[in-house]
Write a protein that holds these residues in place. Sequence first.
Motif, PDB file in Angstrom:
ATOM      1  N   MET A 125       0.861  -1.085  -0.219  1.00 53.09           N
ATOM      2  CA  MET A 125       0.057   0.005   0.265  1.00 53.09           C
ATOM      3  C   MET A 125       0.750   1.672  -0.128  1.00 53.09           C
ATOM      4  SD  MET A 125      -2.956  -0.619  -0.771  1.00 53.09           S
ATOM      5  CE  MET A 125      -3.705  -2.561  -0.319  1.00 53.09           C
ATOM      6  N   LEU A 128       2.055   1.685  -3.522  1.00 48.54           N
ATOM      7  CA  LEU A 128       0.980   2.681  -3.738  1.00 48.54           C
ATOM      8  C   LEU A 128       1.093   4.157  -3.909  1.00 48.54           C
ATOM      9  CD1 LEU A 128      -1.402  -0.602  -4.164  1.00 48.54           C
ATOM     10  CD2 LEU A 128      -0.062   0.285  -6.353  1.00 48.54           C
ATOM     11  N   GLU A 136       1.235  12.266  -9.176  1.00 53.54           N
ATOM     12  CA  GLU A 136       0.693  13.187  -9.115  1.00 53.54           C
ATOM     13  C   GLU A 136       1.628  14.418  -9.853  1.00 53.54           C
ATOM     14  OE1 GLU A 136      -1.680  15.491  -5.433  1.00 53.54           O
ATOM     15  OE2 GLU A 136      -1.104  13.700  -5.246  1.00 53.54           O
ATOM     16  N   HIS A 146       0.023   1.980 -13.614  1.00 50.04           N
ATOM     17  CA  HIS A 146      -0.374   0.113 -14.546  1.00 50.04           C
ATOM     18  C   HIS A 146       0.114  -1.055 -13.910  1.00 50.04           C
ATOM     19  CE1 HIS A 146      -3.377   3.397 -15.749  1.00 50.04           C
ATOM     20  NE2 HIS A 146      -3.388   3.282 -17.146  1.00 50.04           N
ATOM     21  N   PHE A 182     -12.911   2.149 -10.384  1.00 52.87           N
ATOM     22  CA  PHE A 182     -12.064   1.003 -10.634  1.00 52.87           C
ATOM     23  C   PHE A 182     -10.747   0.784  -9.779  1.00 52.87           C
ATOM     24  CE2 PHE A 182     -14.418   2.859 -13.958  1.00 52.87           C
ATOM     25  CZ  PHE A 182     -14.512   1.647 -14.624  1.00 52.87           C
ATOM     26  N   SER A 228     -16.083  -0.968  -0.758  1.00 48.34           N
ATOM     27  CA  SER A 228     -14.954  -0.629  -0.888  1.00 48.34           C
ATOM     28  C   SER A 228     -15.308   1.023  -1.995  1.00 48.34           C
ATOM     29  CB  SER A 228     -14.017  -1.323  -1.657  1.00 48.34           C
ATOM     30  OG  SER A 228     -12.669  -0.474  -1.903  1.00 48.34           O
TER      31      SER A 228
HETATM   32  C1  B12 Z   1      -3.201   2.399  -9.412  1.00 47.27           C
HETATM   33  C2  B12 Z   1      -4.214   3.470  -9.207  1.00 47.27           C
HETATM   34  C3  B12 Z   1      -5.241   3.888 -10.393  1.00 47.27           C
HETATM   35  C4  B12 Z   1      -6.042   2.249 -10.531  1.00 47.27           C
HETATM   36  C5  B12 Z   1      -6.536   1.592  -9.979  1.00 47.27           C
HETATM   37  C6  B12 Z   1      -5.732   0.085 -10.146  1.00 47.27           C
HETATM   38  C7  B12 Z   1      -6.275  -0.915  -9.827  1.00 47.27           C
HETATM   39  N1  B12 Z   1      -6.788  -2.102 -10.126  1.00 47.27           N
HETATM   40  O1  B12 Z   1      -6.814  -0.266  -8.173  1.00 47.27           O
HETATM   41  C8  B12 Z   1      -6.628   3.252 -11.902  1.00 47.27           C
HETATM   42  C9  B12 Z   1      -5.515   3.672 -13.035  1.00 47.27           C
HETATM   43  C10 B12 Z   1      -7.587   2.620 -12.273  1.00 47.27           C
HETATM   44  C11 B12 Z   1      -6.526   4.952 -11.265  1.00 47.27           C
HETATM   45  C12 B12 Z   1      -8.064   5.844 -12.088  1.00 47.27           C
HETATM   46  C13 B12 Z   1      -7.948   6.725 -11.383  1.00 47.27           C
HETATM   47  N2  B12 Z   1      -7.532   7.238 -10.245  1.00 47.27           N
HETATM   48 CO1  B12 Z   1      -6.245   6.584  -9.091  1.00 47.27          CO
HETATM   49  N3  B12 Z   1      -4.982   5.485  -8.220  1.00 47.27           N
HETATM   50  C14 B12 Z   1      -3.891   5.176  -7.872  1.00 47.27           C
HETATM   51  C15 B12 Z   1      -3.737   5.188  -6.789  1.00 47.27           C
HETATM   52  C16 B12 Z   1      -2.019   5.313  -7.523  1.00 47.27           C
HETATM   53  C17 B12 Z   1      -3.238   3.466  -5.678  1.00 47.27           C
HETATM   54  C18 B12 Z   1      -4.676   3.316  -5.920  1.00 47.27           C
HETATM   55  C19 B12 Z   1      -4.278   2.474  -4.308  1.00 47.27           C
HETATM   56  O2  B12 Z   1      -4.325   1.289  -4.334  1.00 47.27           O
HETATM   57  N4  B12 Z   1      -4.823   2.899  -3.764  1.00 47.27           N
HETATM   58  C20 B12 Z   1      -5.202   2.316  -1.991  1.00 47.27           C
HETATM   59  C21 B12 Z   1      -3.873   2.656  -0.505  1.00 47.27           C
HETATM   60  C22 B12 Z   1      -2.939   1.993  -1.715  1.00 47.27           C
HETATM   61  O3  B12 Z   1      -5.074   3.857  -0.829  1.00 47.27           O
HETATM   62  P1  B12 Z   1      -5.119   4.495   0.935  1.00 47.27           P
HETATM   63  O4  B12 Z   1      -5.930   5.828   1.044  1.00 47.27           O
HETATM   64  O5  B12 Z   1      -3.214   4.814   1.495  1.00 47.27           O
HETATM   65  O6  B12 Z   1      -5.622   3.210   1.511  1.00 47.27           O
HETATM   66  C23 B12 Z   1      -5.659   2.714   3.071  1.00 47.27           C
HETATM   67  C24 B12 Z   1      -6.813   2.379   3.966  1.00 47.27           C
HETATM   68  O7  B12 Z   1      -7.709   3.449   3.422  1.00 47.27           O
HETATM   69  C25 B12 Z   1      -7.056   0.651   2.797  1.00 47.27           C
HETATM   70  N5  B12 Z   1      -8.199   0.267   2.243  1.00 47.27           N
HETATM   71  C26 B12 Z   1      -7.675   1.326   0.570  1.00 47.27           C
HETATM   72  N6  B12 Z   1      -8.901   0.248   0.321  1.00 47.27           N
HETATM   73  C27 B12 Z   1      -9.730   0.326   1.155  1.00 47.27           C
HETATM   74  C28 B12 Z   1     -10.661  -0.620   0.576  1.00 47.27           C
HETATM   75  C29 B12 Z   1     -11.296  -0.933   1.966  1.00 47.27           C
HETATM   76  C30 B12 Z   1     -12.859  -1.759   1.996  1.00 47.27           C
HETATM   77  C31 B12 Z   1     -10.731  -1.637   3.529  1.00 47.27           C
HETATM   78  C32 B12 Z   1     -11.716  -1.261   4.685  1.00 47.27           C
HETATM   79  C33 B12 Z   1      -9.709  -0.450   3.699  1.00 47.27           C
HETATM   80  C34 B12 Z   1      -9.034  -0.036   2.490  1.00 47.27           C
HETATM   81  O8  B12 Z   1      -5.898   0.600   2.959  1.00 47.27           O
HETATM   82  C35 B12 Z   1      -4.340   1.785   2.915  1.00 47.27           C
HETATM   83  C36 B12 Z   1      -3.862   1.256   3.797  1.00 47.27           C
HETATM   84  O9  B12 Z   1      -4.472   1.297   5.204  1.00 47.27           O
HETATM   85  C37 B12 Z   1      -3.718   6.198  -6.023  1.00 47.27           C
HETATM   86  C38 B12 Z   1      -2.828   7.054  -5.008  1.00 47.27           C
HETATM   87  C39 B12 Z   1      -3.051   6.574  -3.965  1.00 47.27           C
HETATM   88  N7  B12 Z   1      -2.579   7.255  -2.827  1.00 47.27           N
HETATM   89  O10 B12 Z   1      -4.304   6.080  -3.267  1.00 47.27           O
HETATM   90  C40 B12 Z   1      -4.455   7.085  -7.549  1.00 47.27           C
HETATM   91  C41 B12 Z   1      -5.552   7.952  -6.409  1.00 47.27           C
HETATM   92  C42 B12 Z   1      -6.768   6.474  -5.847  1.00 47.27           C
HETATM   93  N8  B12 Z   1      -5.972   7.906  -8.320  1.00 47.27           N
HETATM   94  C43 B12 Z   1      -6.972   8.965  -8.411  1.00 47.27           C
HETATM   95  C44 B12 Z   1      -7.769   9.697  -9.445  1.00 47.27           C
HETATM   96  C45 B12 Z   1      -7.414  10.467  -9.454  1.00 47.27           C
HETATM   97  C46 B12 Z   1      -7.443   8.971 -10.098  1.00 47.27           C
HETATM   98  C47 B12 Z   1      -8.651   8.789 -11.943  1.00 47.27           C
HETATM   99  C48 B12 Z   1      -9.266   9.952 -11.569  1.00 47.27           C
HETATM  100  C49 B12 Z   1      -7.815   9.711 -12.579  1.00 47.27           C
HETATM  101  C50 B12 Z   1      -7.705  10.039 -13.838  1.00 47.27           C
HETATM  102  N9  B12 Z   1      -7.861  11.598 -14.500  1.00 47.27           N
HETATM  103  O11 B12 Z   1      -8.583   9.512 -14.809  1.00 47.27           O
HETATM  104  C51 B12 Z   1      -8.773   7.593 -11.859  1.00 47.27           C
HETATM  105  C52 B12 Z   1     -10.258   7.038 -11.329  1.00 47.27           C
HETATM  106  C53 B12 Z   1     -10.862   6.160 -12.245  1.00 47.27           C
HETATM  107  C54 B12 Z   1     -12.047   5.340 -11.374  1.00 47.27           C
HETATM  108  N10 B12 Z   1     -13.402   5.760 -12.055  1.00 47.27           N
HETATM  109  O12 B12 Z   1     -11.695   5.320 -10.582  1.00 47.27           O
HETATM  110  C55 B12 Z   1      -6.666   9.905  -6.887  1.00 47.27           C
HETATM  111  C56 B12 Z   1      -8.024   9.929  -6.307  1.00 47.27           C
HETATM  112  C57 B12 Z   1      -8.483  10.983  -5.448  1.00 47.27           C
HETATM  113  C58 B12 Z   1      -8.921  11.637  -5.150  1.00 47.27           C
HETATM  114  N11 B12 Z   1      -9.213  11.461  -3.364  1.00 47.27           N
HETATM  115  O13 B12 Z   1     -10.265  11.084  -5.552  1.00 47.27           O
HETATM  116  C59 B12 Z   1      -5.083   9.325  -6.451  1.00 47.27           C
HETATM  117  C60 B12 Z   1      -5.414   9.089  -5.043  1.00 47.27           C
HETATM  118  C61 B12 Z   1      -4.154   9.785  -7.290  1.00 47.27           C
HETATM  119  C62 B12 Z   1      -4.100  10.844  -6.359  1.00 47.27           C
HETATM  120  N12 B12 Z   1      -3.222  11.620  -5.294  1.00 47.27           N
HETATM  121  O14 B12 Z   1      -4.092  11.745  -7.267  1.00 47.27           O
HETATM  122  N13 B12 Z   1      -6.164   4.781  -9.995  1.00 47.27           N
END
Ligand code: B12
Length: 294
Positions: A125, A128, A136, A146, A182, A228
């Motif tokens: 995580m 990612l 960004e 990707h 997604f 999620s």
């Molecule tokens: C990989 C990725 C993608 C991939 C996804 C591939 C896949 N199969 O999942 C793809 C290319 C599809 C994608 C697309 C987009 N993405 Co994107 N993506 C990411 C990235 C790099 C990782 C996502 C991820 O898996 N996060 C999971 C973990 C790493 O995130 P976390 O917040 O720390 O989560 C914690 C907890 O919440 C928990 N957790 C996560 N999920 C869940 C679910 C449950 C049920 C539970 C209990 C806990 C939990 O786990 C983590 C550890 O504790 C993030 C960056 C980021 N900071 O997350 C951007 C990010 C999420 N994406 C973003 C954006 C803007 C997009 C797009 C709109 C880009 C675009 N212009 O097209 C599209 C939207 C598509 C859509 N409609 O969903 C933004 C979202 C901003 C926001 N606040 O909404 C981010 C944050 C990037 C950024 N910094 O701008 N993306």
Amino acid sequence: MEYTVHAAGRATGISPWRIRTWERRYGVPAPRRDAGGRRTYTEADLVVLRRMAALVDQGLSASHAADAIRNEEDTTAAEAAPPALDPRVDVLIDAAAEFDESTCVEVLRLAAETSWATSLEAVVMPALRQVGLRWERGEASIGVEHFLSLVIQRELLTAIASLPPAEADAPCVLVACAQDDFHDLGATALWLLLRERGAQVICLGADVPARALVLATLAVRPAVVCLSGVAATSTPMLAEAARALVEARCDARVFVGGPAASGAASEGIPASRLPDPLPAAADALLAAARGHGH
Ligand code: B12
């Protein structure tokens, strides 16, 4: 830009005498001294002075205002200082930046040898998140993100496929992402952690419309549904899906998790909140599934 005590007084509307008294009595702010021993204030010191004056105007004693400011500074420092990253995160994202698949796989497999729970929280995580940050800032192309996402997804799915099947009477959890979302890596990781804990899991993956979720829930009859949401725009979709499950009288406890399930906008969602760390979320889901119907 630096200010003498008089210039700081003019800039903030606070008398130099008061500024010196606050420093002498409470140490707030604590300006540097120049070679001649004269106080020199920075822009940040002026922010502190204005904040101090505002708190005193609101009726706080100067001593309490200084305490409040010190607490705010501690909190900001804690928030600003990110926890040290596991060195494997850098190795992983540097390898991804070079599309070096075998190094990515090696790092992921070695990390998962301890346990997937620790690897997900310490390496997967955070990597990612780092790739998201690099993207960004324009330091990594979307192709790198990707590529890494897919390598991770494949490792998670391979690990799931290698587990023995769940017992027929094991509690069942249905996992799905909000419509239009997604980002399904969190959901896939939960699928793996739940399966490791012996649960049966039906995972619908990304972008699940509320109607499809209801139909699947009625067909599968899971003990627990886990929704999620990662993109901020998913919060209303999570709410819609949870409401649809309530209206369809699905006999399952509904949970929401992920970044879109926290914050003020998510408060009206008729579902229980999962903790953020994925292993804790998996434990909570399993406990609820085991308790279902008892
Ligand atoms: C990989 C990725 C993608 C991939 C996804 C591939 C896949 N199969 O999942 C793809 C290319 C599809 C994608 C697309 C987009 N993405 Co994107 N993506 C990411 C990235 C790099 C990782 C996502 C991820 O898996 N996060 C999971 C973990 C790493 O995130 P976390 O917040 O720390 O989560 C914690 C907890 O919440 C928990 N957790 C996560 N999920 C869940 C679910 C449950 C049920 C539970 C209990 C806990 C939990 O786990 C983590 C550890 O504790 C993030 C960056 C980021 N900071 O997350 C951007 C990010 C999420 N994406 C973003 C954006 C803007 C997009 C797009 C709109 C880009 C675009 N212009 O097209 C599209 C939207 C598509 C859509 N409609 O969903 C933004 C979202 C901003 C926001 N606040 O909404 C981010 C944050 C990037 C950024 N910094 O701008 N993306």
